[in-house]
Design a protein around this motif. Sequence first.
Motif, PDB file in Angstrom:
ATOM      1  N   ASP A  10       0.854  -1.184   0.000  1.00  9.86           N
ATOM      2  CA  ASP A  10       0.000   0.000   0.000  1.00  9.86           C
ATOM      3  C   ASP A  10       0.892   1.236   0.000  1.00  9.86           C
ATOM      4  O   ASP A  10       1.201   1.795   1.057  1.00  9.86           O
TER       5      ASP A  10
ATOM      6  N   THR B 244      -1.661  -1.301  -4.023  1.00 10.41           N
ATOM      7  CA  THR B 244      -2.778  -0.360  -3.907  1.00 10.41           C
ATOM      8  C   THR B 244      -2.195   1.030  -3.723  1.00 10.41           C
ATOM      9  O   THR B 244      -1.180   1.198  -3.034  1.00 10.41           O
ATOM     10  N   THR B 245      -2.839   1.996  -4.362  1.00 10.79           N
ATOM     11  CA  THR B 245      -2.403   3.386  -4.214  1.00 10.79           C
ATOM     12  C   THR B 245      -3.640   4.211  -3.860  1.00 10.79           C
ATOM     13  O   THR B 245      -4.760   3.725  -3.985  1.00 10.79           O
ATOM     14  N   ASN B 246      -3.422   5.417  -3.415  1.00 14.41           N
ATOM     15  CA  ASN B 246      -4.547   6.341  -3.214  1.00 14.41           C
ATOM     16  C   ASN B 246      -4.010   7.769  -3.318  1.00 14.41           C
ATOM     17  O   ASN B 246      -2.777   7.971  -3.328  1.00 14.41           O
TER      18      ASN B 246
ATOM     19  N   LEU C  67      -1.401   8.780  -0.692  1.00 13.47           N
ATOM     20  CA  LEU C  67      -0.092   8.144  -0.873  1.00 13.47           C
ATOM     21  C   LEU C  67       0.651   8.817  -2.030  1.00 13.47           C
ATOM     22  O   LEU C  67       1.867   9.037  -1.963  1.00 13.47           O
TER      23      LEU C  67
ATOM     24  N   LYS D 112      -9.963   2.118  -8.726  1.00  8.10           N
ATOM     25  CA  LYS D 112     -10.404   2.229  -7.330  1.00  8.10           C
ATOM     26  C   LYS D 112     -11.490   3.306  -7.246  1.00  8.10           C
ATOM     27  O   LYS D 112     -11.267   4.462  -7.620  1.00  8.10           O
TER      28      LYS D 112
ATOM     29  N   PHE E 264     -11.482  -0.827   5.423  1.00  9.75           N
ATOM     30  CA  PHE E 264     -10.351  -0.133   6.069  1.00  9.75           C
ATOM     31  C   PHE E 264     -10.346  -0.471   7.557  1.00  9.75           C
ATOM     32  O   PHE E 264     -10.909   0.264   8.369  1.00  9.75           O
TER      33      PHE E 264
ATOM     34  N   ALA F  98      -7.689  -3.677   4.009  1.00 11.02           N
ATOM     35  CA  ALA F  98      -6.912  -2.438   3.833  1.00 11.02           C
ATOM     36  C   ALA F  98      -6.788  -1.692   5.155  1.00 11.02           C
ATOM     37  O   ALA F  98      -7.426  -2.052   6.139  1.00 11.02           O
ATOM     38  N   SER F  99      -5.948  -0.651   5.131  1.00  8.36           N
ATOM     39  CA  SER F  99      -5.666   0.131   6.335  1.00  8.36           C
ATOM     40  C   SER F  99      -5.100  -0.797   7.425  1.00  8.36           C
ATOM     41  O   SER F  99      -5.512  -0.745   8.579  1.00  8.36           O
TER      42      SER F  99
ATOM     43  N   ARG G 157      -2.404  -2.057   9.970  1.00  6.02           N
ATOM     44  CA  ARG G 157      -1.463  -1.298  10.802  1.00  6.02           C
ATOM     45  C   ARG G 157      -0.347  -2.138  11.417  1.00  6.02           C
ATOM     46  O   ARG G 157       0.660  -1.618  11.833  1.00  6.02           O
TER      47      ARG G 157
ATOM     48  N   THR H  92      -3.523  -5.639   1.966  1.00  2.00           N
ATOM     49  CA  THR H  92      -2.600  -4.620   1.474  1.00  2.00           C
ATOM     50  C   THR H  92      -1.998  -3.913   2.670  1.00  2.00           C
ATOM     51  O   THR H  92      -2.704  -3.602   3.640  1.00  2.00           O
TER      52      THR H  92
HETATM   53  C1  E4P Z   1      -6.186   0.913   0.730  1.00  2.00           C
HETATM   54  O1  E4P Z   1      -6.304   0.666  -0.435  1.00  2.00           O
HETATM   55  C2  E4P Z   1      -5.804   2.223   1.272  1.00  2.00           C
HETATM   56  O2  E4P Z   1      -4.889   2.818   0.379  1.00  2.00           O
HETATM   57  C3  E4P Z   1      -5.109   2.152   2.602  1.00  2.00           C
HETATM   58  O3  E4P Z   1      -5.004   0.825   3.078  1.00  2.00           O
HETATM   59  C4  E4P Z   1      -5.554   3.152   3.595  1.00  2.00           C
HETATM   60  O4  E4P Z   1      -4.808   2.983   4.763  1.00  2.00           O
HETATM   61  P1  E4P Z   1      -4.662   4.099   5.904  1.00  2.00           P
HETATM   62  O5  E4P Z   1      -5.864   4.031   6.763  1.00  2.00           O
HETATM   63  O6  E4P Z   1      -3.417   3.688   6.643  1.00  2.00           O
HETATM   64  O7  E4P Z   1      -4.514   5.421   5.190  1.00  2.00           O
END
Ligand code: E4P
Length: 216
Positions: free
Chosen positions: A6, A26-28, A31, A83, A129, A163-164, A166, A183
């Motif tokens: 991620d 995965t990107t956003n 990021l 996405k 998430f 996702a998300s 930690r 991810t």
């Molecule tokens: C998933 O595709 C998101 O890019 C990501 O996991 C968000 O994570 P975060 O809550 O650490 O920003």
Amino acid sequence: MKFFIDTCNLDQIKEAMDMGVLDGVTTNPSLAAKETMPYRKLLEEICKIVPGPVSAEVISTEHKAMIAESDELIKIADNIVIKIPTIAEGLKAVKTLADRKIPVNSTLVFSASQALLVAKAGAAYVSPFIGRLDDISTSGMELIEQIVTIYANYQFKTEVLVASVRHPMHVVESALIGADVCTMPLSVIHQLIKHPLTDIGLEKFLSDYKNSQANK
Ligand code: E4P
């Protein structure tokens, strides 16, 4: 379970790829904001490094504009996954793209009801998430259990992409539940391999060998 990284950081993607465990990226927009290259250029470079699915997020919030954006993003490479945020307009976009056989990752999912809807609309991936839920004292892992159960009940083909993430236990628990993909940041991949007893054991093996062989 598949492992996605991620990040939009090319060095980190290369490092994870070299470790031999990377299936996708995965990107956003957040990021992408951390890097100096423009988002589209980053995606082009990422797709050259990783042959697996690379999620590229739209920034539009209206159906028509999301489709127009997606049309441009899929030109980047064959492994691009679009996405889409989980809002009503996004749901329409998932359906339109799925009908065109374009894979969609439905993002910003925080409830089982949202996961049910995006699967019905034809998303290839659902991204709950979990870290952000944990942050507000709600169990992210419980949501993964619910989604995995619902999808199994109705044989939905949508893959559960946790996702998300930690920390390493998010990954282990996701695997125990049977999620399809996790991810995670590179730091979590590193944490997964690390064990103090491995380090202590290795140090002892090496020093025993060195000491014993010196006197032979
Ligand atoms: C998933 O595709 C998101 O890019 C990501 O996991 C968000 O994570 P975060 O809550 O650490 O920003």
